[in-house]
Design a protein around this motif. Structure first.
Motif, PDB file in Angstrom:
ATOM      1  N   GLU A 191      17.253  71.606  22.022  1.00  0.00           N
ATOM      2  CA  GLU A 191      16.937  72.175  20.816  1.00  0.00           C
ATOM      3  C   GLU A 191      17.709  71.437  19.766  1.00  0.00           C
ATOM      4  OE1 GLU A 191      17.836  76.152  21.292  1.00  0.00           O
ATOM      5  OE2 GLU A 191      16.469  76.358  22.665  1.00  0.00           O
ATOM      6  N   GLU A 192      18.410  70.432  20.030  1.00  0.00           N
ATOM      7  CA  GLU A 192      18.970  69.642  18.889  1.00  0.00           C
ATOM      8  C   GLU A 192      19.441  68.206  19.167  1.00  0.00           C
ATOM      9  OE1 GLU A 192      23.787  70.998  19.556  1.00  0.00           O
ATOM     10  OE2 GLU A 192      22.467  72.620  18.803  1.00  0.00           O
ATOM     11  N   LEU A 193      20.009  67.669  18.260  1.00  0.00           N
ATOM     12  CA  LEU A 193      20.324  66.078  18.455  1.00  0.00           C
ATOM     13  C   LEU A 193      21.747  66.031  19.312  1.00  0.00           C
ATOM     14  CD1 LEU A 193      19.102  64.572  15.214  1.00  0.00           C
ATOM     15  CD2 LEU A 193      18.109  64.373  17.475  1.00  0.00           C
ATOM     16  N   SER A 194      21.708  66.584  20.476  1.00  0.00           N
ATOM     17  CA  SER A 194      23.149  66.247  21.145  1.00  0.00           C
ATOM     18  C   SER A 194      22.926  66.300  22.719  1.00  0.00           C
ATOM     19  CB  SER A 194      23.946  67.642  20.929  1.00  0.00           C
ATOM     20  OG  SER A 194      23.428  68.703  21.411  1.00  0.00           O
ATOM     21  N   ASP A 205      29.763  71.489  37.337  1.00  0.00           N
ATOM     22  CA  ASP A 205      29.223  72.569  37.941  1.00  0.00           C
ATOM     23  C   ASP A 205      28.013  73.210  37.585  1.00  0.00           C
ATOM     24  OD1 ASP A 205      31.197  71.867  39.893  1.00  0.00           O
ATOM     25  OD2 ASP A 205      32.552  73.425  39.333  1.00  0.00           O
ATOM     26  N   ASN A 206      27.143  72.686  36.900  1.00  0.00           N
ATOM     27  CA  ASN A 206      26.072  73.333  36.264  1.00  0.00           C
ATOM     28  C   ASN A 206      26.215  74.175  35.291  1.00  0.00           C
ATOM     29  OD1 ASN A 206      24.327  71.670  37.912  1.00  0.00           O
ATOM     30  ND2 ASN A 206      24.470  72.953  39.673  1.00  0.00           N
ATOM     31  N   LEU A 207      27.318  74.360  34.806  1.00  0.00           N
ATOM     32  CA  LEU A 207      27.827  75.245  33.658  1.00  0.00           C
ATOM     33  C   LEU A 207      27.769  74.169  32.446  1.00  0.00           C
ATOM     34  CD1 LEU A 207      28.776  78.077  32.506  1.00  0.00           C
ATOM     35  CD2 LEU A 207      30.867  77.304  33.031  1.00  0.00           C
ATOM     36  N   PHE A 208      26.974  75.043  31.104  1.00  0.00           N
ATOM     37  CA  PHE A 208      27.164  74.014  30.072  1.00  0.00           C
ATOM     38  C   PHE A 208      28.412  74.345  29.424  1.00  0.00           C
ATOM     39  CE2 PHE A 208      25.028  74.244  25.438  1.00  0.00           C
ATOM     40  CZ  PHE A 208      25.727  73.053  25.153  1.00  0.00           C
ATOM     41  N   VAL A 209      29.203  73.345  29.237  1.00  0.00           N
ATOM     42  CA  VAL A 209      30.565  73.517  28.485  1.00  0.00           C
ATOM     43  C   VAL A 209      30.802  72.776  27.435  1.00  0.00           C
ATOM     44  CG1 VAL A 209      32.956  72.807  29.398  1.00  0.00           C
ATOM     45  CG2 VAL A 209      31.521  73.140  31.230  1.00  0.00           C
ATOM     46  N   ALA A 210      30.099  71.806  27.113  1.00  0.00           N
ATOM     47  CA  ALA A 210      30.595  70.930  25.660  1.00  0.00           C
ATOM     48  C   ALA A 210      29.013  70.256  25.513  1.00  0.00           C
ATOM     49  CB  ALA A 210      31.637  70.280  25.794  1.00  0.00           C
ATOM     50  N   LYS A 211      28.975  69.783  24.104  1.00  0.00           N
ATOM     51  CA  LYS A 211      28.157  68.818  23.901  1.00  0.00           C
ATOM     52  C   LYS A 211      28.706  67.746  23.022  1.00  0.00           C
ATOM     53  CE  LYS A 211      27.047  71.804  19.854  1.00  0.00           C
ATOM     54  NZ  LYS A 211      25.808  72.465  19.270  1.00  0.00           N
ATOM     55  N   VAL A 212      27.877  66.658  23.148  1.00  0.00           N
ATOM     56  CA  VAL A 212      28.290  65.445  22.297  1.00  0.00           C
ATOM     57  C   VAL A 212      27.248  65.218  21.206  1.00  0.00           C
ATOM     58  CG1 VAL A 212      28.909  62.976  22.673  1.00  0.00           C
ATOM     59  CG2 VAL A 212      29.202  64.455  24.488  1.00  0.00           C
ATOM     60  N   ILE A 213      27.863  65.146  19.980  1.00  0.00           N
ATOM     61  CA  ILE A 213      26.777  65.199  18.968  1.00  0.00           C
ATOM     62  C   ILE A 213      27.217  63.663  18.368  1.00  0.00           C
ATOM     63  CG2 ILE A 213      26.601  67.785  18.304  1.00  0.00           C
ATOM     64  CD1 ILE A 213      28.627  67.336  16.146  1.00  0.00           C
ATOM     65  N   GLU A 214      26.297  63.307  17.139  1.00  0.00           N
ATOM     66  CA  GLU A 214      26.438  62.255  16.666  1.00  0.00           C
ATOM     67  C   GLU A 214      27.969  61.929  16.135  1.00  0.00           C
ATOM     68  OE1 GLU A 214      27.402  59.586  13.439  1.00  0.00           O
ATOM     69  OE2 GLU A 214      26.988  61.739  13.025  1.00  0.00           O
ATOM     70  N   GLY A 273       8.602  66.059  17.853  1.00  0.00           N
ATOM     71  CA  GLY A 273       8.095  65.930  19.383  1.00  0.00           C
ATOM     72  C   GLY A 273       9.011  66.069  20.466  1.00  0.00           C
ATOM     73  N   GLY A 274      10.278  66.628  20.224  1.00  0.00           N
ATOM     74  CA  GLY A 274      11.405  66.817  21.209  1.00  0.00           C
ATOM     75  C   GLY A 274      12.377  66.023  20.406  1.00  0.00           C
ATOM     76  N   PHE A 275      13.749  66.478  20.927  1.00  0.00           N
ATOM     77  CA  PHE A 275      14.899  66.086  20.493  1.00  0.00           C
ATOM     78  C   PHE A 275      15.301  64.849  21.258  1.00  0.00           C
ATOM     79  CE2 PHE A 275      14.832  70.144  18.393  1.00  0.00           C
ATOM     80  CZ  PHE A 275      15.252  69.775  17.388  1.00  0.00           C
TER      81      PHE A 275
END
Length: 179
Positions: free
Chosen positions: A70-73, A79-88, A37-39
């Protein structure tokens, strides 16, 4: 024979504490993360990302931490640019479990073991938030260096910190310190 006995006791303590803490943490993840039902990333991962966002903003960056669709992160944007993600694996809990397991296996007095485990865990957590912020800024400024930064610099910071804390523990506080 005594030397082997000490090694066996160390290994038993280490693995008992490690597996107990990993079991508790995995139970927490089962209740905290959501895939259907969503991440939704675990609350600790979200908190780490939000604290990283706050730190980036403190240093003058326009930052956002948003749940990845789309994932668990949690996505980190500058500046509105997707730079990195934090995962578990980036929230420092797994490495704190490893740290505590070593401290208990190489125990000192109960008081010293508890205090060093708590303060060391807090220190690791803070260093981790700073390293995520640092990595995010470096990838934002030098996107072609992402692999080098993420695969070498990023782990060196956290594992170096833990190694130094372990050396401090063994030499100053454990029952095995040099006399």
């Amino acid at each position: 024979m005594k030397k082997h006995k000490n090694i066996v006791i160390f290994l038993i303590k280490f693995f008992v504490v490690y597996f107990a803490l990993v079991t508790i943490y995995n139970s927490y993840l089962q209740t905290s993360q959501q895939k259907i039902g969503g991440f939704k990333a675990s609350s600790i991962t979200t908190i780490v990302a939000e604290q990283t966002e706050t730190l980036l903003e403190f240093f003058g960056y326009h930052a956002d931490a948003l749940q990845h669709e789309e994932e668990l992160s949690v996505k980190l944007l500058i500046d509105n640019l997707f730079v990195a993600k934090v995962i578990e694996g980036c929230n420092s809990i797994s490495i704190i479990i490893l740290f505590i397991s070593f401290i208990v296996a190489f125990s000192g007095s109960i008081k010293a073991t508890i205090i060093f485990s708590v303060l060391g865990s807090i220190f690791i957590y803070i260093i981790n938030v700073f390293r995520i912020a640092f990595l995010t800024v470096m990838i934002f400024k030098y996107p072609k260096q992402q692999e080098f930064l993420h695969n070498l610099v990023f782990p060196a910071i956290i594992y170096g910190t833990i190694f130094l804390l372990w050396v401090l523990w063994v030499n100053k506080f454990s029952n095995h310190k040099k006399r």
